[in-house]
Design an enzyme around this catalytic site. Structure first.
Site, PDB file in Angstrom:
ATOM      1  N   CYS A  30      -8.532  -0.251  -1.848  1.00  0.00           N
ATOM      2  CA  CYS A  30      -7.088  -0.233  -1.594  1.00  0.00           C
ATOM      3  C   CYS A  30      -6.573   1.201  -1.432  1.00  0.00           C
ATOM      4  O   CYS A  30      -6.569   1.971  -2.392  1.00  0.00           O
ATOM      5  CB  CYS A  30      -6.392  -0.940  -2.765  1.00  0.00           C
ATOM      6  SG  CYS A  30      -4.612  -0.725  -2.844  1.00  0.00           S
ATOM      7  N   CYS A  33      -3.650   2.162  -3.661  1.00  0.00           N
ATOM      8  CA  CYS A  33      -4.129   2.283  -5.043  1.00  0.00           C
ATOM      9  C   CYS A  33      -4.717   3.673  -5.277  1.00  0.00           C
ATOM     10  O   CYS A  33      -4.473   4.290  -6.318  1.00  0.00           O
ATOM     11  CB  CYS A  33      -5.209   1.236  -5.340  1.00  0.00           C
ATOM     12  SG  CYS A  33      -4.648  -0.475  -5.205  1.00  0.00           S
TER      13      CYS A  33
END
Length: 127
Positions: A30, A33
């Site tokens: 991600c 993230c």
């Protein structure tokens, strides 16, 4: 305090042992993230009285499912074992510090009273 990895088997004990716990639900693939990770780490070093946990949603799929995670990163905040904040999306350092300060400032007597009231209403609705 640095961030710590949290697993499903550890979560209830971490929540029981600490007044305030923030959880970052993330995954290695991600992009947002990865961008949020240094902000989260840096903020954790400014608040020694708060546990900053990280939950790898790939390794902890059952925990992520139980927490209702549908988008990552998702940030959750618990105080006295009560979920007081849950929001998907990365935030900046200033916003994260404001969130931590807001969680610290909560009137937990009021929060517990609302939780009890809600549980009572749900109980009477199912009668």
């Amino acid at each position: 305090m640095a961030t710590i990895d949290i697993t499903e088997s550890e979560l209830s004990q971490v929540l029981a042992d600490n007044e305030i716990v923030l959880l970052d639900f993330w995954a290695d693939w991600c992009g947002p993230c990865k961008q949020f990770a240094p902000v989260y780490e840096q903020t954790s070093e400014q608040h020694d009285d708060v546990v900053f946990g990280k939950v790898d949603t790939e390794a902890e799929q059952q925990l992520a499912a139980a927490a209702g995670i549908t988008s990552i990163p998702t940030l959750m905040a618990f105080r006295e074992q009560v979920l007081v904040y849950s929001q998907p999306g990365a935030v900046g350092g200033a916003q994260l510090n404001q969130l931590v300060d807001a969680v610290k400032a909560l009137d937990m007597e009021e929060v517990h009273a609302k939780v009890a009231e809600q549980a009572q209403q749900e109980g009477s609705a199912s009668d």
